[in-house]
Design a protein around this motif. Structure first.
Motif, PDB file in Angstrom:
ATOM      1  N   ARG A 208       0.274  -1.107   0.625  1.00  0.00           N
ATOM      2  CA  ARG A 208       0.448  -0.198   0.182  1.00  0.00           C
ATOM      3  C   ARG A 208       0.661   1.508  -0.244  1.00  0.00           C
ATOM      4  O   ARG A 208       0.704   2.441  -0.834  1.00  0.00           O
ATOM      5  N   ILE A 209       2.686   1.532   0.658  1.00  0.00           N
ATOM      6  CA  ILE A 209       2.766   2.591   0.800  1.00  0.00           C
ATOM      7  C   ILE A 209       3.676   2.689  -0.709  1.00  0.00           C
ATOM      8  O   ILE A 209       3.740   3.536  -0.870  1.00  0.00           O
ATOM      9  N   ALA A 210       3.951   1.635  -1.192  1.00  0.00           N
ATOM     10  CA  ALA A 210       4.277   1.697  -2.349  1.00  0.00           C
ATOM     11  C   ALA A 210       3.627   1.970  -3.239  1.00  0.00           C
ATOM     12  O   ALA A 210       3.719   2.947  -4.308  1.00  0.00           O
ATOM     13  N   ASP A 211       2.289   1.342  -3.576  1.00  0.00           N
ATOM     14  CA  ASP A 211       1.740   2.388  -4.673  1.00  0.00           C
ATOM     15  C   ASP A 211       1.476   3.787  -4.313  1.00  0.00           C
ATOM     16  O   ASP A 211       0.766   4.504  -5.088  1.00  0.00           O
ATOM     17  N   ALA A 212       1.029   4.224  -2.967  1.00  0.00           N
ATOM     18  CA  ALA A 212       1.527   5.768  -2.661  1.00  0.00           C
ATOM     19  C   ALA A 212       2.022   6.437  -3.147  1.00  0.00           C
ATOM     20  O   ALA A 212       2.261   6.892  -3.670  1.00  0.00           O
ATOM     21  N   LEU A 213       3.628   5.769  -2.917  1.00  0.00           N
ATOM     22  CA  LEU A 213       4.989   6.301  -3.459  1.00  0.00           C
ATOM     23  C   LEU A 213       4.550   6.750  -5.441  1.00  0.00           C
ATOM     24  O   LEU A 213       4.893   7.280  -6.267  1.00  0.00           O
ATOM     25  N   ILE A 214       3.918   5.094  -5.645  1.00  0.00           N
ATOM     26  CA  ILE A 214       3.730   4.794  -7.341  1.00  0.00           C
ATOM     27  C   ILE A 214       2.833   6.309  -7.686  1.00  0.00           C
ATOM     28  O   ILE A 214       3.129   7.333  -8.382  1.00  0.00           O
ATOM     29  N   SER A 215       1.698   7.200  -6.869  1.00  0.00           N
ATOM     30  CA  SER A 215       1.015   7.549  -7.527  1.00  0.00           C
ATOM     31  C   SER A 215       1.639   9.329  -7.009  1.00  0.00           C
ATOM     32  O   SER A 215       0.634   9.801  -7.809  1.00  0.00           O
ATOM     33  N   LEU A 216       2.416   9.201  -7.070  1.00  0.00           N
ATOM     34  CA  LEU A 216       3.255  10.900  -6.855  1.00  0.00           C
ATOM     35  C   LEU A 216       3.914  11.031  -7.842  1.00  0.00           C
ATOM     36  O   LEU A 216       3.844  12.349  -8.522  1.00  0.00           O
ATOM     37  N   GLY A 217       3.938   9.799  -8.592  1.00  0.00           N
ATOM     38  CA  GLY A 217       4.585   9.840 -10.926  1.00  0.00           C
ATOM     39  C   GLY A 217       5.357  10.098 -10.363  1.00  0.00           C
ATOM     40  O   GLY A 217       6.575  10.130  -9.009  1.00  0.00           O
ATOM     41  N   ALA A 218       6.618   9.830 -11.235  1.00  0.00           N
ATOM     42  CA  ALA A 218       7.833   9.469 -11.571  1.00  0.00           C
ATOM     43  C   ALA A 218       9.012  10.277 -11.664  1.00  0.00           C
ATOM     44  O   ALA A 218       9.708  10.320 -10.803  1.00  0.00           O
ATOM     45  N   GLN A 219       8.327  11.809 -12.176  1.00  0.00           N
ATOM     46  CA  GLN A 219       8.756  13.004 -11.465  1.00  0.00           C
ATOM     47  C   GLN A 219       9.345  13.082 -10.000  1.00  0.00           C
ATOM     48  O   GLN A 219      10.679  13.321  -9.818  1.00  0.00           O
ATOM     49  N   GLU A 220       8.429  13.021  -9.400  1.00  0.00           N
ATOM     50  CA  GLU A 220       8.609  13.345  -7.733  1.00  0.00           C
ATOM     51  C   GLU A 220       9.683  11.920  -6.720  1.00  0.00           C
ATOM     52  O   GLU A 220      10.597  12.473  -6.490  1.00  0.00           O
ATOM     53  N   ILE A 221       9.219  10.908  -7.611  1.00  0.00           N
ATOM     54  CA  ILE A 221       9.795   9.584  -7.060  1.00  0.00           C
ATOM     55  C   ILE A 221      11.214   9.950  -7.492  1.00  0.00           C
ATOM     56  O   ILE A 221      12.803   9.657  -6.615  1.00  0.00           O
ATOM     57  N   GLN A 222      12.098  10.955  -8.167  1.00  0.00           N
ATOM     58  CA  GLN A 222      13.176  10.971  -9.090  1.00  0.00           C
ATOM     59  C   GLN A 222      13.871  11.473  -8.001  1.00  0.00           C
ATOM     60  O   GLN A 222      15.093  11.892  -7.781  1.00  0.00           O
ATOM     61  N   ASP A 223      13.287  13.038  -7.829  1.00  0.00           N
ATOM     62  CA  ASP A 223      13.656  13.659  -7.469  1.00  0.00           C
ATOM     63  C   ASP A 223      14.026  13.379  -5.623  1.00  0.00           C
ATOM     64  O   ASP A 223      14.592  13.682  -4.812  1.00  0.00           O
ATOM     65  N   ILE A 224      12.817  12.351  -5.182  1.00  0.00           N
ATOM     66  CA  ILE A 224      13.436  11.671  -3.633  1.00  0.00           C
ATOM     67  C   ILE A 224      14.825  10.856  -3.985  1.00  0.00           C
ATOM     68  O   ILE A 224      15.712  11.323  -3.258  1.00  0.00           O
ATOM     69  N   ILE A 225      14.475  10.845  -5.203  1.00  0.00           N
ATOM     70  CA  ILE A 225      16.325   9.829  -5.527  1.00  0.00           C
ATOM     71  C   ILE A 225      17.258  10.540  -5.532  1.00  0.00           C
ATOM     72  O   ILE A 225      18.406   9.872  -4.869  1.00  0.00           O
ATOM     73  N   ASP A 226      17.095  12.022  -6.286  1.00  0.00           N
ATOM     74  CA  ASP A 226      18.271  12.228  -6.269  1.00  0.00           C
ATOM     75  C   ASP A 226      18.798  13.497  -4.547  1.00  0.00           C
ATOM     76  O   ASP A 226      19.520  13.993  -4.526  1.00  0.00           O
ATOM     77  N   LYS A 227      16.852  13.491  -4.222  1.00  0.00           N
ATOM     78  CA  LYS A 227      17.486  14.766  -2.982  1.00  0.00           C
ATOM     79  C   LYS A 227      18.306  13.263  -1.514  1.00  0.00           C
ATOM     80  O   LYS A 227      18.855  14.183  -1.292  1.00  0.00           O
ATOM     81  N   GLU A 228      17.482  12.903  -1.625  1.00  0.00           N
ATOM     82  CA  GLU A 228      17.268  12.034  -0.168  1.00  0.00           C
ATOM     83  C   GLU A 228      18.352  10.554  -0.546  1.00  0.00           C
ATOM     84  O   GLU A 228      19.246   9.914   0.177  1.00  0.00           O
ATOM     85  N   GLY A 229      18.168   9.821  -1.668  1.00  0.00           N
ATOM     86  CA  GLY A 229      18.596   8.853  -2.152  1.00  0.00           C
ATOM     87  C   GLY A 229      17.813   7.363  -1.128  1.00  0.00           C
ATOM     88  O   GLY A 229      18.038   6.245  -1.501  1.00  0.00           O
ATOM     89  N   TYR A 230      16.483   7.652  -0.690  1.00  0.00           N
ATOM     90  CA  TYR A 230      16.157   6.153  -0.401  1.00  0.00           C
ATOM     91  C   TYR A 230      14.716   7.443   0.242  1.00  0.00           C
ATOM     92  O   TYR A 230      14.530   8.560   0.563  1.00  0.00           O
ATOM     93  N   ALA A 231      13.623   6.270   0.523  1.00  0.00           N
ATOM     94  CA  ALA A 231      12.549   6.793   1.193  1.00  0.00           C
ATOM     95  C   ALA A 231      11.792   6.215   2.079  1.00  0.00           C
ATOM     96  O   ALA A 231      12.152   4.823   2.763  1.00  0.00           O
ATOM     97  N   GLU A 232      10.955   6.783   3.456  1.00  0.00           N
ATOM     98  CA  GLU A 232      10.996   6.577   4.459  1.00  0.00           C
ATOM     99  C   GLU A 232       9.551   6.609   4.612  1.00  0.00           C
ATOM    100  O   GLU A 232       9.182   7.868   4.262  1.00  0.00           O
ATOM    101  N   ALA A 233       8.641   6.025   5.005  1.00  0.00           N
ATOM    102  CA  ALA A 233       6.934   6.176   5.373  1.00  0.00           C
ATOM    103  C   ALA A 233       6.538   5.857   6.228  1.00  0.00           C
ATOM    104  O   ALA A 233       6.633   4.482   6.420  1.00  0.00           O
TER     105      ALA A 233
END
Ligand SMILES: [Zn+2]
Length: 291
Positions: free
Chosen positions: A238-263
């Motif tokens: 469910r959390i993965a689905d929520a991340l996917i729904s943010l969209g590819a650009q937003e996920i790329q931003d997280i990869i660039d800025k944080e390098g990981y995600a924690e929810a």
């Protein structure tokens, strides 16, 4: 436990929720006054859930304007309940009755809202102003005002010095239309003399014995019992689905800025960690979804 009393004139519910509230306390690390507030709401919630059928669910939102913030509780007909408060680290001196000062934590300036999801987009919403902040009285008022069922709700939580939960439980009594005056008088007299429900749980009384204290031995006809537990429906998917729904650009931003995600899940405080590699996979899924 669900029961009837006085030849079906009274519908009665009782629950022991020491483990359930204990699980909530451990997950959210609530301080004693916040534990009592959340525990009372969870206990009312699990009993109100037991009034539902099948896959119906119920959400209780308590917004009293006090330091605890919002209390949110979710329950269903299977005895499962989950919940959280905005500010778990709330504690005050005991009140003049020597009890945890739940009213001060909750506040008296706001609303208690109940939303029942009855399936097929059929929702029932009931809302009442918070009149006491102690929650038992507020649920009593909710039933009388919003559901037009004269009721008495008692909920209580005792906390150990180390912040763990010593005892928690509650009851709901509801009068059916046409309940005789003498029955009402008898119940009212008993309600004035019985010990607090948390003390009854602490002294080892079963839900049936609690109902017998409230309604008199021999008056209670047990209909059904079911286990209660703190259960959350969240999952990594469910959390993965929520991340996917943010969209590819937003996920790329997280990869660039944080390098990981924690929810973290609000309801159960479970934390889900996603590595850079996992985020790249989610980004691909987000891209595929867009295409
Ligand atoms: Zn959760």
């Amino acid at each position: 436990m669900k029961a009837l009393a006085y030849d079906g004139q009274v519908r009665a519910y009782a629950a022991r929720t020491t483990e359930t509230v204990g699980e909530a306390q451990r997950r959210h690390q609530t301080w004693p006054t916040a534990s009592a507030a959340l525990g009372r709401a969870l206990t009312a919630g699990v009993m109100m859930g037991a009034m539902l059928k099948g896959d119906e669910t119920l959400t209780i939102k308590i917004d009293g304007g006090g330091p605890i913030g919002t209390i949110l509780v979710d329950s269903n007909a299977k005895g499962e309940v989950r919940g959280y408060v905005t500010n778990p680290h709330v504690h005050f001196e005991l009140n003049e009755h020597g009890k945890l000062d739940v009213a001060r934590a909750v506040g008296k300036n706001g609303m208690l809202t109940v939303v029942k999801d009855l399936g097929l987009r059929d929702f029932f919403t009931g809302q009442v102003p918070i009149i006491s902040g102690e929650l038992g009285e507020d649920f009593t008022y909710y039933f009388a005002s919003s559901e037009q069922v004269p009721s008495s709700v008692g909920v209580g939580v005792l906390v150990n010095p180390d912040h763990t939960i010593l005892a928690a439980g509650g009851f709901i009594l509801q009068l059916m239309p046409g309940t005789e005056e003498k029955t009402i008088d008898q119940i009212e007299r008993r309600l004035q003399t019985i010990p607090p429900v948390s003390r009854m749980v602490e002294s080892g009384l079963t839900p049936e014995e609690i109902l017998e204290e409230l309604l008199g031995k021999g008056n209670v006809k047990v209909l059904e019992t079911l286990p209660v537990a703190f259960v959350c429906r969240c999952s990594r998917e469910r959390i993965a689905d929520a991340l996917i729904s943010l969209g590819a650009q937003e996920i790329q931003d997280i990869i660039d800025k944080e390098g990981y995600a924690e929810a973290s899940c609000h309801f159960c405080n479970e934390t889900y960690h996603f590595t850079k590699e996992e985020l790249k996979q989610l980004k691909q899924l987000a891209d595929a979804k867009k295409a």
